[in-house]
Motif scaffolding. Structure first.
Motif, short mmCIF file in Angstrom:
data_model
loop_
_atom_site.label_atom_id
_atom_site.label_comp_id
_atom_site.label_asym_id
_atom_site.label_seq_id
_atom_site.Cartn_x
_atom_site.Cartn_y
_atom_site.Cartn_z
N LEU A 29 0.24 2.33 10.93
CA LEU A 29 -0.70 3.62 10.97
C LEU A 29 -2.11 3.51 12.07
O LEU A 29 -2.45 1.90 12.47
N THR A 30 -2.78 3.76 13.79
CA THR A 30 -4.08 3.93 13.87
C THR A 30 -5.35 4.48 13.06
O THR A 30 -5.24 5.33 13.18
N THR A 31 -6.07 3.09 13.18
CA THR A 31 -7.70 3.48 12.86
C THR A 31 -8.85 3.35 14.12
O THR A 31 -8.09 2.21 15.17
N TYR A 32 -10.01 3.80 14.09
CA TYR A 32 -11.12 3.08 15.32
C TYR A 32 -11.70 3.29 14.48
O TYR A 32 -12.81 3.62 13.87
N ALA A 33 -13.09 2.70 15.57
CA ALA A 33 -14.68 2.25 14.47
C ALA A 33 -14.71 1.93 15.84
O ALA A 33 -14.79 1.70 17.46
N ARG A 34 -16.40 1.98 15.62
CA ARG A 34 -16.99 1.45 17.08
C ARG A 34 -18.12 0.79 16.42
O ARG A 34 -18.88 0.68 15.54
N SER A 35 -19.03 0.24 16.81
CA SER A 35 -20.20 -0.13 17.19
C SER A 35 -21.74 -0.61 18.45
O SER A 35 -21.35 -0.93 19.26
N GLY A 36 -22.30 0.55 18.02
CA GLY A 36 -23.56 0.88 19.05
C GLY A 36 -22.13 1.54 19.70
O GLY A 36 -21.43 2.65 20.11
N PHE A 45 2.07 12.90 -7.30
CA PHE A 45 1.34 12.23 -6.15
C PHE A 45 0.24 10.69 -6.81
O PHE A 45 -0.02 10.59 -7.83
N VAL A 46 0.83 9.60 -5.82
CA VAL A 46 -0.66 8.43 -7.11
C VAL A 46 -1.03 7.88 -5.27
O VAL A 46 -1.08 7.39 -4.61
N LEU A 47 -2.68 8.17 -6.24
CA LEU A 47 -3.50 7.22 -5.23
C LEU A 47 -2.99 5.42 -5.00
O LEU A 47 -2.28 4.84 -5.71
N SER A 48 -3.08 4.87 -3.23
CA SER A 48 -2.95 3.92 -2.72
C SER A 48 -4.24 3.70 -2.74
O SER A 48 -4.84 4.24 -1.21
N LYS A 49 -4.39 2.61 -3.41
CA LYS A 49 -6.07 2.07 -2.60
C LYS A 49 -5.64 1.29 -1.32
O LYS A 49 -6.52 1.52 -0.44
N GLU A 50 -4.54 0.57 -1.29
CA GLU A 50 -4.41 0.58 0.45
C GLU A 50 -4.45 1.16 1.38
O GLU A 50 -5.61 1.26 2.79
N LEU A 51 -3.56 2.19 1.61
CA LEU A 51 -4.21 3.78 2.61
C LEU A 51 -5.97 4.29 2.02
O LEU A 51 -5.77 4.80 3.50
N THR A 52 -6.40 3.93 0.79
CA THR A 52 -7.57 4.88 0.93
C THR A 52 -8.34 4.30 1.42
O THR A 52 -9.14 4.50 2.43
N GLU A 53 -8.13 3.05 1.81
CA GLU A 53 -9.15 1.76 2.59
C GLU A 53 -9.73 1.99 3.64
O GLU A 53 -10.30 2.20 4.52
N ILE A 54 -7.75 2.27 4.57
CA ILE A 54 -8.37 1.73 5.93
C ILE A 54 -7.83 3.68 6.25
O ILE A 54 -9.12 4.05 7.45
N GLY A 55 -8.32 4.94 4.99
CA GLY A 55 -8.66 5.66 5.21
C GLY A 55 -9.98 6.52 5.37
O GLY A 55 -10.39 7.90 5.13
N SER A 56 -10.71 5.39 4.47
CA SER A 56 -12.42 5.78 3.99
C SER A 56 -12.94 4.53 4.95
O SER A 56 -14.43 5.15 5.04
N ALA A 57 -13.00 3.83 5.77
CA ALA A 57 -13.81 2.72 6.39
C ALA A 57 -14.09 2.64 7.97
O ALA A 57 -14.72 2.74 8.51
N TYR A 58 -13.01 4.12 8.42
CA TYR A 58 -13.12 4.01 10.31
C TYR A 58 -13.64 5.17 10.09
O TYR A 58 -13.91 5.98 9.61
#
Length: 226
Positions: free
Chosen positions: A168-175, A142-155
């Motif tokens: 791949l679907t991500t979610y976020a909110r503001s207020g 297994f090798v670390l994926s920078k791109e997948l880690t980014e969207i797995g960490s920022a949302y």
């Protein structure tokens, strides 16, 4: 295993040493994958959670060790009623915790299982964040994926996986009123491409919705209400 002699140390010494004095807590996840088991060795546990640096040892179903990965801030947040113990290796089930510490899935749609490790709470509004590793068949590890880690960490936690649409679907909110949905297309040998955005403004009724979708490499914008 705790040595009997430890019970005869002064109470003040135990308080100063804290939860690390008895070694690591060990957990095993056997139902997270059809192919792998994962043993989690974490340094510190309190009443309802464990966290900080952890080794995650991956085994195949025959018990053969495959690889050891490290999370600098593993978080195991247990639901009410569970108390960690160092007496034995404790099994982890999906209903035991609020967020899974180890997640297996085919994140890049190449036909092999990949793995995501909980690494802190750096996501949107303090939600779970994950380091994502993809299986490299050439290196057989297994090798670390920078791109997948980014969207797995920022949302908000780990992304949803849609194998049929290869998205791949991500979610976020503001207020409390602004909700965001993002979809990424996985492009073999190239990476991720953001192809869909949805912004829902719940501050008024009916809610205002703006959808942007990439069609033939051009963004098409649609506004509606719901």
């Amino acid at each position: 295993m705790t040595k009997t002699s430890l019970f005869y140390r002064p109470l003040s010494a135990l308080l100063l040493l804290g939860p690390l004095c008895f070694g690591q807590y060990r957990f095993i996840a056997e139902d997270a994958s059809k192919k792998y088991n994962a043993e989690i060795n974490v340094e510190e546990c309190l009443t309802d959670q464990c966290r900080h640096r952890a080794n995650v040892i991956l085994f195949n179903k025959n018990g053969q060790k495959i690889q050891t990965l490290v999370s600098d801030d593993m978080v195991l947040y247990f639901k009410e009623g569970f108390k960690p113990s160092k007496i034995e290796v404790m099994p982890l089930t999906s209903g035991l915790m609020h967020d899974d510490p180890v997640i297996f899935d085919d994140f890049n749609f190449d036909g092999t299982e990949d793995v995501a490790l909980r690494n802190g709470s750096g996501g949107n509004y303090g939600s779970a964040s994950y380091d994502v590793y993809v299986f490299n068949s050439t290196r057989n590890q297994f090798v670390l994926s920078k791109e997948l880690t980014e969207i797995g960490s920022a949302y908000q936690g780990i992304f949803d996986v849609d194998p049929k649409r290869k998205r791949l679907t991500t979610y976020a909110r503001s207020g409390a009123s602004l909700l965001y949905t993002y979809e990424y297309q996985v492009i073999p040998n190239k990476g991720l491409d953001l192809v869909y955005e949805k912004i829902s403004d719940m501050s008024e009724e009916p809610a205002k919705v703006t959808i942007k979708e990439k069609i033939n490499n051009k963004w098409v914008v649609k506004k509606t209400t719901e």
